[in-house]
Design an enzyme around this catalytic site. Structure first.
Site, PDB file in Angstrom:
ATOM      1  N   ASN A 133      -2.808 -25.925  -0.213  1.00  0.00           N
ATOM      2  CA  ASN A 133      -3.783 -24.912  -0.614  1.00  0.00           C
ATOM      3  C   ASN A 133      -3.308 -24.322  -1.938  1.00  0.00           C
ATOM      4  OD1 ASN A 133      -5.465 -22.752  -0.949  1.00  0.00           O
ATOM      5  ND2 ASN A 133      -5.210 -21.938   1.124  1.00  0.00           N
ATOM      6  N   LYS A 183       0.335 -22.831  -1.092  1.00  0.00           N
ATOM      7  CA  LYS A 183       0.803 -22.863   0.294  1.00  0.00           C
ATOM      8  C   LYS A 183       0.786 -24.307   0.766  1.00  0.00           C
ATOM      9  CE  LYS A 183      -1.403 -18.465   1.316  1.00  0.00           C
ATOM     10  NZ  LYS A 183      -2.634 -17.917   1.845  1.00  0.00           N
ATOM     11  N   ARG A 234      -7.276 -28.225  -0.165  1.00  0.00           N
ATOM     12  CA  ARG A 234      -8.371 -27.255  -0.086  1.00  0.00           C
ATOM     13  C   ARG A 234      -9.102 -27.240  -1.425  1.00  0.00           C
ATOM     14  NH1 ARG A 234      -8.288 -20.641  -0.057  1.00  0.00           N
ATOM     15  NH2 ARG A 234     -10.512 -20.390   0.315  1.00  0.00           N
ATOM     16  N   HIS A 289     -14.876 -19.804   2.520  1.00  0.00           N
ATOM     17  CA  HIS A 289     -14.012 -19.618   3.707  1.00  0.00           C
ATOM     18  C   HIS A 289     -14.498 -20.482   4.877  1.00  0.00           C
ATOM     19  CE1 HIS A 289     -13.099 -15.347   2.034  1.00  0.00           C
ATOM     20  NE2 HIS A 289     -12.123 -16.173   1.697  1.00  0.00           N
ATOM     21  N   HIS A 311     -14.241 -12.830   8.189  1.00  0.00           N
ATOM     22  CA  HIS A 311     -12.968 -13.209   7.554  1.00  0.00           C
ATOM     23  C   HIS A 311     -12.608 -12.086   6.581  1.00  0.00           C
ATOM     24  CE1 HIS A 311     -10.150 -16.217   5.604  1.00  0.00           C
ATOM     25  NE2 HIS A 311     -10.254 -15.287   4.669  1.00  0.00           N
ATOM     26  N   GLY A 365      -9.667 -10.840   4.516  1.00  0.00           N
ATOM     27  CA  GLY A 365      -8.335 -10.957   3.893  1.00  0.00           C
ATOM     28  C   GLY A 365      -8.463 -10.361   2.511  1.00  0.00           C
ATOM     29  N   ASN A 366      -7.746 -10.940   1.556  1.00  0.00           N
ATOM     30  CA  ASN A 366      -7.940 -10.487   0.193  1.00  0.00           C
ATOM     31  C   ASN A 366      -9.353 -10.829  -0.267  1.00  0.00           C
ATOM     32  OD1 ASN A 366      -6.827  -9.067  -1.837  1.00  0.00           O
ATOM     33  ND2 ASN A 366      -5.166 -10.508  -2.185  1.00  0.00           N
ATOM     34  N   ARG A 422     -12.160  -7.884  -5.788  1.00  0.00           N
ATOM     35  CA  ARG A 422     -13.524  -8.284  -6.201  1.00  0.00           C
ATOM     36  C   ARG A 422     -14.533  -7.225  -5.763  1.00  0.00           C
ATOM     37  NH1 ARG A 422     -13.163 -14.261  -3.630  1.00  0.00           N
ATOM     38  NH2 ARG A 422     -10.909 -13.979  -3.574  1.00  0.00           N
ATOM     39  N   VAL A 482      -4.062  -3.384   1.859  1.00  0.00           N
ATOM     40  CA  VAL A 482      -4.612  -2.447   2.845  1.00  0.00           C
ATOM     41  C   VAL A 482      -3.512  -1.673   3.575  1.00  0.00           C
ATOM     42  CG1 VAL A 482      -5.808  -2.390   5.076  1.00  0.00           C
ATOM     43  CG2 VAL A 482      -6.861  -3.509   3.128  1.00  0.00           C
ATOM     44  N   GLY A 525      -5.919 -11.827   7.101  1.00  0.00           N
ATOM     45  CA  GLY A 525      -4.854 -10.815   7.009  1.00  0.00           C
ATOM     46  C   GLY A 525      -5.221  -9.443   7.562  1.00  0.00           C
ATOM     47  N   ILE A 526      -6.352  -8.914   7.153  1.00  0.00           N
ATOM     48  CA  ILE A 526      -6.742  -7.566   7.584  1.00  0.00           C
ATOM     49  C   ILE A 526      -7.422  -7.620   8.950  1.00  0.00           C
ATOM     50  CG2 ILE A 526      -8.143  -5.551   6.973  1.00  0.00           C
ATOM     51  CD1 ILE A 526      -7.855  -6.605   3.985  1.00  0.00           C
ATOM     52  N   ASN A 560      -4.857  -8.054  11.627  1.00  0.00           N
ATOM     53  CA  ASN A 560      -3.733  -7.116  11.757  1.00  0.00           C
ATOM     54  C   ASN A 560      -4.079  -5.635  11.791  1.00  0.00           C
ATOM     55  OD1 ASN A 560      -1.547  -9.070  11.716  1.00  0.00           O
ATOM     56  ND2 ASN A 560      -2.211  -9.487   9.624  1.00  0.00           N
ATOM     57  N   GLU A 594      -6.828 -22.349   8.824  1.00  0.00           N
ATOM     58  CA  GLU A 594      -7.544 -23.276   7.941  1.00  0.00           C
ATOM     59  C   GLU A 594      -6.772 -24.579   7.787  1.00  0.00           C
ATOM     60  OE1 GLU A 594      -7.500 -19.714   5.391  1.00  0.00           O
ATOM     61  OE2 GLU A 594      -9.224 -20.639   4.405  1.00  0.00           O
TER      62      GLU A 594
HETATM   63  N1  LIG Z   1      -0.520  -5.186   9.450  1.00  0.00           N
HETATM   64  C1  LIG Z   1      -1.475  -5.105   8.530  1.00  0.00           C
HETATM   65  N2  LIG Z   1      -2.318  -4.039   8.498  1.00  0.00           N
HETATM   66  C2  LIG Z   1      -3.279  -3.959   7.569  1.00  0.00           C
HETATM   67  N3  LIG Z   1      -3.503  -4.901   6.624  1.00  0.00           N
HETATM   68  C3  LIG Z   1      -2.704  -5.971   6.609  1.00  0.00           C
HETATM   69  C4  LIG Z   1      -1.654  -6.142   7.554  1.00  0.00           C
HETATM   70  N4  LIG Z   1      -1.040  -7.331   7.285  1.00  0.00           N
HETATM   71  C5  LIG Z   1      -1.670  -7.869   6.200  1.00  0.00           C
HETATM   72  N5  LIG Z   1      -2.666  -7.055   5.794  1.00  0.00           N
HETATM   73  C6  LIG Z   1      -3.563  -7.218   4.637  1.00  0.00           C
HETATM   74  O1  LIG Z   1      -4.118  -8.514   4.557  1.00  0.00           O
HETATM   75  C7  LIG Z   1      -4.511  -8.741   3.188  1.00  0.00           C
HETATM   76  C8  LIG Z   1      -4.195 -10.179   2.817  1.00  0.00           C
HETATM   77  O2  LIG Z   1      -4.907 -11.031   3.671  1.00  0.00           O
HETATM   78  P1  LIG Z   1      -4.768 -12.619   3.617  1.00  0.00           P
HETATM   79  O3  LIG Z   1      -5.693 -13.185   4.608  1.00  0.00           O
HETATM   80  O4  LIG Z   1      -3.320 -12.969   3.709  1.00  0.00           O
HETATM   81  O5  LIG Z   1      -5.319 -12.864   2.162  1.00  0.00           O
HETATM   82  P2  LIG Z   1      -5.517 -14.129   1.249  1.00  0.00           P
HETATM   83  O6  LIG Z   1      -5.074 -15.346   2.021  1.00  0.00           O
HETATM   84  O7  LIG Z   1      -6.996 -14.097   0.983  1.00  0.00           O
HETATM   85  O8  LIG Z   1      -4.699 -13.815   0.041  1.00  0.00           O
HETATM   86  C9  LIG Z   1      -3.788  -7.700   2.361  1.00  0.00           C
HETATM   87  O9  LIG Z   1      -4.700  -6.706   1.953  1.00  0.00           O
HETATM   88  C10 LIG Z   1      -2.803  -7.075   3.339  1.00  0.00           C
HETATM   89  O10 LIG Z   1      -2.593  -5.726   3.048  1.00  0.00           O
HETATM   90  C1  LIG Z   2     -13.109 -18.463  -1.578  1.00  0.00           C
HETATM   91  C2  LIG Z   2     -12.178 -17.327  -1.486  1.00  0.00           C
HETATM   92  O1  LIG Z   2     -12.532 -16.195  -1.680  1.00  0.00           O
HETATM   93  O2  LIG Z   2     -10.920 -17.626  -1.109  1.00  0.00           O
HETATM   94  P1  LIG Z   2      -9.692 -16.592  -1.030  1.00  0.00           P
HETATM   95  O3  LIG Z   2     -10.033 -15.586   0.020  1.00  0.00           O
HETATM   96  O4  LIG Z   2      -8.563 -17.496  -0.626  1.00  0.00           O
HETATM   97  O5  LIG Z   2      -9.521 -16.016  -2.390  1.00  0.00           O
END
Ligand SMILES: Nc1ncnc2c1ncn2[C@@H]1O[C@H](COP(=O)(O)OP(=O)(O)O)[C@@H](O)[C@H]1O
Ligand SMILES: CC(=O)OP(=O)(O)O
Ligand SMILES: [Mg+2]
Length: 566
Positions: free
Chosen positions: A207, A214, A260, A349, A377, A379-380, A410, A453, A500-501, A504, A553
């Site tokens: 990825n 990764k 990916r 995603h 989903h 995450g970031n 974003r 977060v 991630g968020i 968690n 994934e």
């Molecule tokens: N225990 C937690 N509580 C709140 N937010 C968390 C926790 N662990 C990870 N995160 C949040 O998850 C986000 C990253 O998500 P992730 O799915 O790893 O992102 P990506 O793969 O898109 O970069 C960050 O904002 C991080 O702060």
């Molecule tokens: C498509 C996309 O937003 O992927 P990521 O969350 O990994 O940035």
């Protein structure tokens, strides 16, 4: 040769240490009856199996104690428990799921050890000689009767202490109409090792993102992770250098690579083997995901130059969303723009949404044509997808991954009129405004501090107003997009939180679900706040089930690559 059938009901093998915790110190099993295999016996003792979804009581323990604890169940049991056990030979437990064993004196949380037993024949060396097989050979077995079947992949186990018996689990026996003591015929002999080496593959999953690469190396089809890593990139570290580090770290041969690729537009409905033509097609749509596709492609080229002899597979974020109807994917702009330039919503995603939705079907034990799911989903990058019949029906991201919900950096959806306005007021180019919307907006833009977060929650609890505001806005946007999905699906049966968020943050999950009670969404606070891993977090009275499912994934990618290359 005719072999008597022994149907194995679900059962448990224990170490002495686990027996002591479950039944009491220095525990000795009480024998209920001897089994056909010498030295093995059923015990009077039983335990409860507690999985993430459900429990099964009165599961028999078999003696004597072993050097490992192992739980052998059927596929049907797996649906009840909510675990996804692979088919394995006894003792081959690496990468298998665990569960909780509950006994009269205590309970044990197994990290691994739950398997579907590999169907097998116990043979004495004399039987083996007569049949012309050796230990670990594979044979096929033919049954008779009105549900007769031929079962391939039957493992031979040869040992002087064994007596002739064909062991299958209750699912297999019921499907074939077999009962204890029925006779089956061995009809075909195959070489176990030949078959194993033919189908076994080591798949490298890559990825390549803008800030990190990764990787995971999987042993397939067993789905065992052999190695993994996450290498940060910066302006001073080239992708070639990152790849050198990865290939130095990965040990042993690689049989296939899964890449990916974020944007496949409407050119790819599913994963494909990469050919020069496929590379060209991916390039032709790269401008639609400028943060992702160019670096994804650079990764493909780098990996192909290092491993030119083996198959490379592209797995697209967009593929899962290709089932959306035009009413979901069209923008209300002149239709010619769609016809000429394929300007439409694509969604992203996809591998993550696909994985968690499939897991939800298994956990809830509801067939996908009866299940309307909202997959969040978070995450970031953030996207919310409405799923019915196991297929994407609508999703929050758009032509590019900038659209939809507010994200880490974003903006998500904004009024398009803002763009020229900001260009004029701030003297910025379109490229600069887009960079602002992609990299300086969202949680980071509102808080002015961070997109993480965890940090924002801490700051908000200390009274930091802009951190609080950023989180309020983030939660509100997610809340609204769930509302959109509810409307799109005419209600939902389940909501999934992942990434991630989503995986968690109990606090954000709670805040997002607050005010959705009218739609039948009620959380169980204890499960939400105190549980961990894959689980149901809705109240048992909640008409809509709410699930936390850690995404995977990479596993989806490894499976696709394996299927396309084996
Ligand atoms: N225990 C937690 N509580 C709140 N937010 C968390 C926790 N662990 C990870 N995160 C949040 O998850 C986000 C990253 O998500 P992730 O799915 O790893 O992102 P990506 O793969 O898109 O970069 C960050 O904002 C991080 O702060
Ligand atoms: C498509 C996309 O937003 O992927 P990521 O969350 O990994 O940035
Ligand atoms: Mg056993």
């Amino acid at each position: 040769m005719r072999v008597p059938v022994g149907v194995s009901n679900r059962h448990i093998h224990l170490t002495q240490a686990h027996a002591d915790i479950l039944f009491g110190r220095d525990y000795r099993f009480k024998k209920l009856k001897d089994l056909r295999q010498p030295g093995q016996y059923a015990c009077e003792e039983t335990l409860t199996l507690q999985g993430p979804k459900g429990a099964i009581q009165n599961v028999r323990v078999l003696g004597p104690v072993r050097s490992y604890s192992q739980v052998e169940v059927s596929k049907t049991d797996c649906f009840v428990l909510g675990v996804n056990a692979p088919v394995r030979d006894s003792g081959d437990l690496e990468g298998t799921p665990g569960l909780r064993l509950v006994g009269p004196k205590g309970s044990v949380e197994l990290d691994a050890g739950v398997i579907l037993p590999f169907r097998h024949i116990h043979l004495h060396p004399e039987d083996a000689a007569e049949l012309g097989v050796q230990d670990k050979d594979l044979v096929a077995v033919k049954t008779s009767g009105e549900r007769s079947v031929i079962l391939e992949n039957v493992l031979c186990r040869v040992h002087p202490q064994y007596s002739l018996e064909f062991h299958i689990d209750t699912d297999e026996a019921n499907a074939a109409g077999l009962r204890n003591g029925d006779l089956v015929q061995v009809i075909h002999v195959d070489a176990f090792h030949e078959l194993r080496t033919f189908t076994a593959q080591r798949v490298l999953v890559l990825n390549c993102g803008s800030s990190s690469v990764k990787y995971k190396l999987y042993q397939m089809p067993g789905e065992v992770i052999l190695q993994q890593g996450n290498l940060e990139r910066s302006e001073s570290v080239s992708l070639a250098e990152v790849f050198s580090a990865i290939f130095a770290a990965v040990e042993g041969p690689i049989d296939g690579v899964a890449h990916r690729i974020v944007h496949g537009a409407d050119l790819f409905q599913a994963s494909v083997l990469i050919t020069p033509e496929v590379l060209e097609q991916i390039s032709s749509v790269s401008h639609l995901a400028p943060l992702h596709n160019p670096v994804n492609l650079e990764g493909v080229r780098e990996a192909m130059s290092r491993l030119p002899e083996i198959p490379h597979v592209a797995v697209f974020d967009t593929a899962f969303h290709q089932t959306m109807p035009p009413s979901s994917y069209l923008y209300a702009i002149p239709y010619e723009l769609y016809e000429k330039h394929r300007i439409r919503k694509y969604g992203f995603h996809g591998s993550s949404h696909r994985y968690v939705v499939e897991r939800a079907e298994q956990l809830l034990d509801i067939p996908n044509d009866k299940l309307r799911v909202i997959s969040c989903h978070i995450g970031n990058g953030v996207s919310v997808t409405a799923v019915r019949n196991g297929q994407s029906y609508d999703t929050s991201m758009g032509l590019t991954p900038l659209a939809g919900v507010t994200m880490g950096t974003r903006s998500g959806n904004i009024d398009p009129g803002i763009i020229p306005h900001v260009e004029q007021l701030e003297g910025m180019s379109t490229g600069e405004v887009l960079d602002m919307l992609n990299n300086k907006s969202g949680l980071l833009g509102i808080s002015g501090v961070t997109n993480d977060v965890r940090e924002l929650l801490e700051l908000a609890h200390q009274g930091h107003e802009r951190a609080q505001l950023a989180l309020d806005l983030f939660v509100t946007k997610l809340h609204k997009y769930i509302g959109l999905s509810l409307a799109r699906l005419n209600g939902a049966d389940a909501i999934i939180f992942t990434a991630g968020i989503g995986e968690n943050s109990a606090e954000l999950r709670e805040r997002i679900c607050q005010g959705l009670e009218y739609a039948g969404i009620f959380l169980d606070p204890q499960q939400n706040w105190e549980g961990h891993g894959e689980r149901l977090i809705s109240s048992r009275y909640s008409p809509v089930k709410v699930l936390v499912i850690p995404t995977n994934e990479e596993l989806v990618m490894a499976r696709d690559a394996y299927q396309l290359t084996v």
